[in-house]
Design a protein around this motif. Structure first.
Motif, PDB file in Angstrom:
ATOM      1  N   ALA A 103       0.726  -1.026  -0.112  1.00 52.98           N
ATOM      2  CA  ALA A 103       0.116   0.052   0.255  1.00 52.98           C
ATOM      3  C   ALA A 103       0.925   1.773  -0.193  1.00 52.98           C
ATOM      4  N   LEU A 104       1.619   1.306   0.390  1.00 51.49           N
ATOM      5  CA  LEU A 104       3.163   2.637   0.128  1.00 51.49           C
ATOM      6  C   LEU A 104       3.597   2.364  -0.687  1.00 51.49           C
ATOM      7  N   GLY A 105       3.567   1.992  -1.765  1.00 50.15           N
ATOM      8  CA  GLY A 105       4.283   1.367  -3.108  1.00 50.15           C
ATOM      9  C   GLY A 105       5.304   0.588  -2.602  1.00 50.15           C
ATOM     10  N   TRP A 106       5.594   0.086  -2.441  1.00 46.75           N
ATOM     11  CA  TRP A 106       6.513  -1.370  -2.288  1.00 46.75           C
ATOM     12  C   TRP A 106       6.013  -1.753  -3.400  1.00 46.75           C
ATOM     13  N   ARG A 107       7.581  -2.788  -4.132  1.00 45.40           N
ATOM     14  CA  ARG A 107       6.640  -3.592  -5.507  1.00 45.40           C
ATOM     15  C   ARG A 107       7.774  -5.393  -5.108  1.00 45.40           C
ATOM     16  N   TYR A 108       6.573  -6.017  -5.409  1.00 41.15           N
ATOM     17  CA  TYR A 108       7.358  -7.584  -5.852  1.00 41.15           C
ATOM     18  C   TYR A 108       8.034  -7.875  -5.925  1.00 41.15           C
ATOM     19  N   LYS A 109       9.768  -8.012  -6.378  1.00 38.13           N
ATOM     20  CA  LYS A 109      10.864  -8.133  -6.085  1.00 38.13           C
ATOM     21  C   LYS A 109      11.019  -8.708  -8.250  1.00 38.13           C
ATOM     22  N   SER A 110      10.248  -9.702  -7.783  1.00 39.69           N
ATOM     23  CA  SER A 110       9.583 -10.092  -9.753  1.00 39.69           C
ATOM     24  C   SER A 110       8.132 -10.695  -9.582  1.00 39.69           C
ATOM     25  N   VAL A 111       7.905 -10.775 -11.107  1.00 42.43           N
ATOM     26  CA  VAL A 111       7.014 -11.297 -11.455  1.00 42.43           C
ATOM     27  C   VAL A 111       6.965 -13.311 -11.133  1.00 42.43           C
ATOM     28  N   LEU A 112       7.559 -14.026 -10.981  1.00 39.41           N
ATOM     29  CA  LEU A 112       7.730 -15.699 -10.254  1.00 39.41           C
ATOM     30  C   LEU A 112       7.744 -14.940  -8.852  1.00 39.41           C
ATOM     31  N   THR A 113       8.492 -14.238  -7.739  1.00 39.32           N
ATOM     32  CA  THR A 113       8.189 -13.748  -6.712  1.00 39.32           C
ATOM     33  C   THR A 113       6.505 -13.572  -6.280  1.00 39.32           C
ATOM     34  N   LYS A 114       5.372 -12.832  -7.029  1.00 34.03           N
ATOM     35  CA  LYS A 114       4.315 -12.706  -7.204  1.00 34.03           C
ATOM     36  C   LYS A 114       3.023 -14.012  -7.562  1.00 34.03           C
ATOM     37  N   PHE A 116       4.499 -17.049  -7.941  1.00 37.19           N
ATOM     38  CA  PHE A 116       5.025 -17.767  -6.426  1.00 37.19           C
ATOM     39  C   PHE A 116       5.178 -18.118  -5.329  1.00 37.19           C
ATOM     40  N   ARG A 117       5.728 -17.194  -4.860  1.00 36.21           N
ATOM     41  CA  ARG A 117       5.562 -17.091  -3.591  1.00 36.21           C
ATOM     42  C   ARG A 117       5.011 -15.085  -3.166  1.00 36.21           C
ATOM     43  N   ALA A 118       3.283 -15.642  -3.091  1.00 40.67           N
ATOM     44  CA  ALA A 118       2.801 -14.579  -2.756  1.00 40.67           C
ATOM     45  C   ALA A 118       2.359 -14.327  -1.085  1.00 40.67           C
ATOM     46  N   ASN A 119       2.422 -15.518  -0.932  1.00 40.93           N
ATOM     47  CA  ASN A 119       2.682 -15.926   0.646  1.00 40.93           C
ATOM     48  C   ASN A 119       3.587 -15.167   1.306  1.00 40.93           C
ATOM     49  N   THR A 120       4.429 -15.428   0.911  1.00 46.05           N
ATOM     50  CA  THR A 120       6.258 -14.934   1.327  1.00 46.05           C
ATOM     51  C   THR A 120       6.445 -14.085   0.679  1.00 46.05           C
ATOM     52  N   PRO A 121       6.013 -13.120   0.495  1.00 46.36           N
ATOM     53  CA  PRO A 121       6.537 -12.398  -0.836  1.00 46.36           C
ATOM     54  C   PRO A 121       8.469 -11.539  -0.142  1.00 46.36           C
ATOM     55  N   THR A 122       8.727 -11.059  -1.234  1.00 42.18           N
ATOM     56  CA  THR A 122       9.953 -10.354  -1.627  1.00 42.18           C
ATOM     57  C   THR A 122       9.670  -8.939  -2.241  1.00 42.18           C
ATOM     58  N   LEU A 123       9.980  -8.634  -1.137  1.00 38.12           N
ATOM     59  CA  LEU A 123       9.052  -6.843  -1.470  1.00 38.12           C
ATOM     60  C   LEU A 123      10.162  -6.040  -1.836  1.00 38.12           C
ATOM     61  N   VAL A 124      10.744  -5.348  -2.421  1.00 38.29           N
ATOM     62  CA  VAL A 124      11.284  -3.826  -3.319  1.00 38.29           C
ATOM     63  C   VAL A 124      10.860  -2.229  -2.609  1.00 38.29           C
ATOM     64  N   HIS A 125      11.440  -1.842  -2.608  1.00 38.42           N
ATOM     65  CA  HIS A 125      11.126  -0.061  -2.849  1.00 38.42           C
ATOM     66  C   HIS A 125      13.005   0.597  -2.806  1.00 38.42           C
TER      67      HIS A 125
END
Length: 127
Positions: A103-114, A116-125
């Motif tokens: 919600a603060l504008g962070w994004r998923y590290k990659s499409v694969l993370t989004k 296959f790992r949506a329950n434990t994502p890696t997010l970047v800002h």
């Protein structure tokens, strides 16, 4: 935030500043270290050539959880980027934290993370 949580936050911020000062001779040094305190620890990693500081793992005592220590630490890093151009929080187990960061504008590290790992994502800002 109570006194214990503030003490942990101050220790994390001081550890981050000391780490950045030790590695200031190289623009994006490779490092992997833990900032340890009796109330918890935070494992920080920066792969060689990366411009992002990665929070890989953390463990806080139950008495300081849910008081915004991690969020305040992330805010501190963003306000004091030293030589980093972004931050990454890896394998987020706390779904409310992931939702808040997104919600603060962070994004998923990659499409694969989004995907296959949506329950434990890696997010970047990026700053």
């Amino acid at each position: 935030m109570d006194d214990n949580a503030r003490q942990l936050l101050n220790h994390l911020c001081l550890g981050y500043d000391q780490l950045a000062q030790r590695h200031q001779t190289r623009a994006f040094p490779e490092l992997s270290t833990a900032i340890k305190h009796p109330l918890g620890y935070c494992l920080i990693h920066c792969p060689i050539g990366s411009q992002r500081l990665s929070i890989v793992s953390l463990q806080f005592a139950p008495s300081v959880r849910g008081q915004g220590v991690l969020t305040a630490f992330i805010d501190y890093i963003q306000a004091h980027p030293h030589h980093y151009r972004g931050i990454e929080v890896a394998t987020i187990q706390n779904q409310s934290l992931a939702k808040r960061l997104l919600a603060l504008g962070w994004r998923y590290k990659s499409v694969l993370t989004k995907l296959f790992r949506a329950n434990t994502p890696t997010l970047v800002h990026d700053f």
